[in-house]
Design a protein around this motif. Structure first.
Motif, PDB file in Angstrom:
ATOM      1  N   ALA A  15       0.824  -1.210   0.000  1.00  0.00           N
ATOM      2  CA  ALA A  15       0.000   0.000   0.000  1.00  0.00           C
ATOM      3  C   ALA A  15       0.860   1.262   0.000  1.00  0.00           C
ATOM      4  O   ALA A  15       0.522   2.245  -0.667  1.00  0.00           O
ATOM      5  N   ALA A  16       1.970   1.248   0.715  1.00  0.00           N
ATOM      6  CA  ALA A  16       2.839   2.436   0.738  1.00  0.00           C
ATOM      7  C   ALA A  16       3.392   2.734  -0.654  1.00  0.00           C
ATOM      8  O   ALA A  16       3.564   3.900  -1.025  1.00  0.00           O
ATOM      9  N   ALA A  26      -0.010  15.497   6.297  1.00  0.00           N
ATOM     10  CA  ALA A  26       0.858  14.647   7.114  1.00  0.00           C
ATOM     11  C   ALA A  26       2.027  14.218   6.235  1.00  0.00           C
ATOM     12  O   ALA A  26       2.068  14.508   5.042  1.00  0.00           O
ATOM     13  N   VAL A  27       2.961  13.536   6.846  1.00  0.00           N
ATOM     14  CA  VAL A  27       4.115  13.000   6.126  1.00  0.00           C
ATOM     15  C   VAL A  27       4.089  11.487   6.276  1.00  0.00           C
ATOM     16  O   VAL A  27       3.904  10.965   7.379  1.00  0.00           O
ATOM     17  N   MET A  28       4.254  10.775   5.169  1.00  0.00           N
ATOM     18  CA  MET A  28       4.398   9.320   5.212  1.00  0.00           C
ATOM     19  C   MET A  28       5.887   9.009   5.126  1.00  0.00           C
ATOM     20  O   MET A  28       6.569   9.439   4.193  1.00  0.00           O
ATOM     21  N   LEU A  29       6.389   8.292   6.097  1.00  0.00           N
ATOM     22  CA  LEU A  29       7.795   7.906   6.119  1.00  0.00           C
ATOM     23  C   LEU A  29       7.946   6.521   5.513  1.00  0.00           C
ATOM     24  O   LEU A  29       7.181   5.621   5.810  1.00  0.00           O
ATOM     25  N   GLY A  30       8.942   6.391   4.656  1.00  0.00           N
ATOM     26  CA  GLY A  30       9.262   5.094   4.105  1.00  0.00           C
ATOM     27  C   GLY A  30       9.613   5.187   2.630  1.00  0.00           C
ATOM     28  O   GLY A  30       9.156   6.102   1.951  1.00  0.00           O
ATOM     29  N   ILE A  38       3.802  12.444  11.387  1.00  0.00           N
ATOM     30  CA  ILE A  38       4.376  11.464  10.473  1.00  0.00           C
ATOM     31  C   ILE A  38       3.668  10.143  10.735  1.00  0.00           C
ATOM     32  O   ILE A  38       3.384   9.801  11.885  1.00  0.00           O
ATOM     33  N   PHE A  39       3.394   9.403   9.678  1.00  0.00           N
ATOM     34  CA  PHE A  39       2.916   8.036   9.866  1.00  0.00           C
ATOM     35  C   PHE A  39       3.726   7.116   8.965  1.00  0.00           C
ATOM     36  O   PHE A  39       4.391   7.562   8.027  1.00  0.00           O
ATOM     37  N   LEU A  40       3.685   5.840   9.269  1.00  0.00           N
ATOM     38  CA  LEU A  40       4.397   4.834   8.498  1.00  0.00           C
ATOM     39  C   LEU A  40       3.713   3.502   8.659  1.00  0.00           C
ATOM     40  O   LEU A  40       2.845   3.334   9.520  1.00  0.00           O
ATOM     41  N   VAL A  41       4.097   2.573   7.822  1.00  0.00           N
ATOM     42  CA  VAL A  41       3.665   1.191   7.960  1.00  0.00           C
ATOM     43  C   VAL A  41       4.928   0.419   8.297  1.00  0.00           C
ATOM     44  O   VAL A  41       5.855   0.361   7.483  1.00  0.00           O
ATOM     45  N   GLY A  42       5.000  -0.120   9.510  1.00  0.00           N
ATOM     46  CA  GLY A  42       6.232  -0.777   9.899  1.00  0.00           C
ATOM     47  C   GLY A  42       6.110  -1.623  11.154  1.00  0.00           C
ATOM     48  O   GLY A  42       5.035  -1.766  11.742  1.00  0.00           O
ATOM     49  N   ASP A  43       7.235  -2.132  11.558  1.00  0.00           N
ATOM     50  CA  ASP A  43       7.364  -3.046  12.676  1.00  0.00           C
ATOM     51  C   ASP A  43       7.282  -2.299  14.006  1.00  0.00           C
ATOM     52  O   ASP A  43       8.118  -1.442  14.297  1.00  0.00           O
ATOM     53  N   ARG A  44       6.306  -2.644  14.807  1.00  0.00           N
ATOM     54  CA  ARG A  44       6.133  -1.984  16.105  1.00  0.00           C
ATOM     55  C   ARG A  44       7.383  -2.085  16.976  1.00  0.00           C
ATOM     56  O   ARG A  44       7.756  -1.122  17.643  1.00  0.00           O
ATOM     57  N   ALA A  45       8.011  -3.241  16.982  1.00  0.00           N
ATOM     58  CA  ALA A  45       9.176  -3.441  17.851  1.00  0.00           C
ATOM     59  C   ALA A  45      10.309  -2.474  17.508  1.00  0.00           C
ATOM     60  O   ALA A  45      11.075  -2.074  18.381  1.00  0.00           O
ATOM     61  N   VAL A  69      -3.288  -3.516   3.719  1.00  0.00           N
ATOM     62  CA  VAL A  69      -2.256  -3.237   4.706  1.00  0.00           C
ATOM     63  C   VAL A  69      -2.694  -3.817   6.043  1.00  0.00           C
ATOM     64  O   VAL A  69      -3.896  -3.856   6.342  1.00  0.00           O
ATOM     65  N   ASP A  70      -1.753  -4.298   6.814  1.00  0.00           N
ATOM     66  CA  ASP A  70      -2.028  -4.755   8.169  1.00  0.00           C
ATOM     67  C   ASP A  70      -2.143  -3.504   9.037  1.00  0.00           C
ATOM     68  O   ASP A  70      -1.152  -2.829   9.307  1.00  0.00           O
ATOM     69  N   GLU A  71      -3.359  -3.171   9.435  1.00  0.00           N
ATOM     70  CA  GLU A  71      -3.596  -1.931  10.179  1.00  0.00           C
ATOM     71  C   GLU A  71      -2.825  -1.859  11.492  1.00  0.00           C
ATOM     72  O   GLU A  71      -2.579  -0.764  11.992  1.00  0.00           O
ATOM     73  N   ARG A  72      -2.435  -2.999  12.035  1.00  0.00           N
ATOM     74  CA  ARG A  72      -1.649  -2.988  13.272  1.00  0.00           C
ATOM     75  C   ARG A  72      -0.258  -2.415  13.045  1.00  0.00           C
ATOM     76  O   ARG A  72       0.442  -2.060  13.982  1.00  0.00           O
ATOM     77  N   ARG A  73       0.150  -2.310  11.776  1.00  0.00           N
ATOM     78  CA  ARG A  73       1.478  -1.802  11.442  1.00  0.00           C
ATOM     79  C   ARG A  73       1.475  -0.308  11.084  1.00  0.00           C
ATOM     80  O   ARG A  73       2.512   0.254  10.789  1.00  0.00           O
ATOM     81  N   ILE A  74       0.293   0.330  11.115  1.00  0.00           N
ATOM     82  CA  ILE A  74       0.233   1.762  10.837  1.00  0.00           C
ATOM     83  C   ILE A  74       0.499   2.496  12.147  1.00  0.00           C
ATOM     84  O   ILE A  74      -0.269   2.396  13.106  1.00  0.00           O
ATOM     85  N   LEU A  75       1.605   3.210  12.166  1.00  0.00           N
ATOM     86  CA  LEU A  75       2.069   3.900  13.369  1.00  0.00           C
ATOM     87  C   LEU A  75       2.221   5.382  13.078  1.00  0.00           C
ATOM     88  O   LEU A  75       2.489   5.784  11.942  1.00  0.00           O
ATOM     89  N   GLY A  76       2.075   6.203  14.115  1.00  0.00           N
ATOM     90  CA  GLY A  76       2.214   7.637  13.930  1.00  0.00           C
ATOM     91  C   GLY A  76       3.127   8.269  14.959  1.00  0.00           C
ATOM     92  O   GLY A  76       3.317   7.748  16.058  1.00  0.00           O
TER      93      GLY A  76
END
Length: 169
Positions: A39-40, A79-83, A116-123, A144-151
């Motif tokens: 999706a990114a 907003a800004v999408m990082l990646g 900023i938001f991104l789709v990535g690994d929470r850890a 997209v796995d919504e659990r991976r959308i972070l801000g």
């Protein structure tokens, strides 16, 4: 900004067109051909990344890593999408990725961006200040796995009410 071990001799600079080939090669190495179906990637097809918010890491002439940011709209809010963020395997775990992330956030903040938001690994991203966004708040143009959308709020409260479809500015 964090400091890296001196022996690494990594320099960080704004990305230029001269880095495009190296960034693409590293992205291919890090994420494989499936990166184009994410999706990114759909967002980046709508609007190019902003070089004034994107950085590379170099060790002499050796390309070490990069981070790109794209100015977008989330619903009616900018907003800004990082990646992508990518670091060569030999330099992972040494702080180059965290340094690139810090530079990206600082640049976005200085440019007047608020979130900023991104789709990535929470850890990986949560220790850098990113937090999970509510399910179905940021609607990406593709699966997209919504659990991976972070801000990351660059100003207090900037993530509250951040919702809607992601699109170009």
């Amino acid at each position: 900004m964090m400091s890296l071990p001196a022996h690494l001799q990594i320099e960080f600079t704004l990305e230029t067109a001269a880095h495009d080939e190296a960034v693409e090669a590293l992205s291919a190495e890090a994420f494989g051909p499936g990166r184009f179906t994410r999706a990114a990637a759909r967002v980046r097809e709508m609007t190019p990344h902003d070089r004034s918010l994107s950085f590379v890491a170099m060790r002499g002439a050796e390309f070490v890593g990069s981070v790109r940011q794209t100015r977008v709209m989330v619903g009616t809010r900018p907003a800004v999408m990082l990646g992508p963020l990518a670091v060569k395997p030999a330099f992972k775990g040494k702080g180059a990725g965290r340094a690139l992330m810090a530079m990206a956030a600082d640049a976005a903040r200085l440019a007047g961006e608020t979130a900023i938001f991104l789709v990535g690994d929470r850890a990986y991203y949560m220790p850098l200040g990113y937090e999970p966004l509510p399910a179905r708040s940021v609607l990406m143009p593709g699966p997209v796995d919504e659990r991976r959308i972070l801000g990351l709020a660059l100003v207090p409260g900037a993530l509250q009410g951040l919702s809607g479809a992601v699109g170009p500015r």
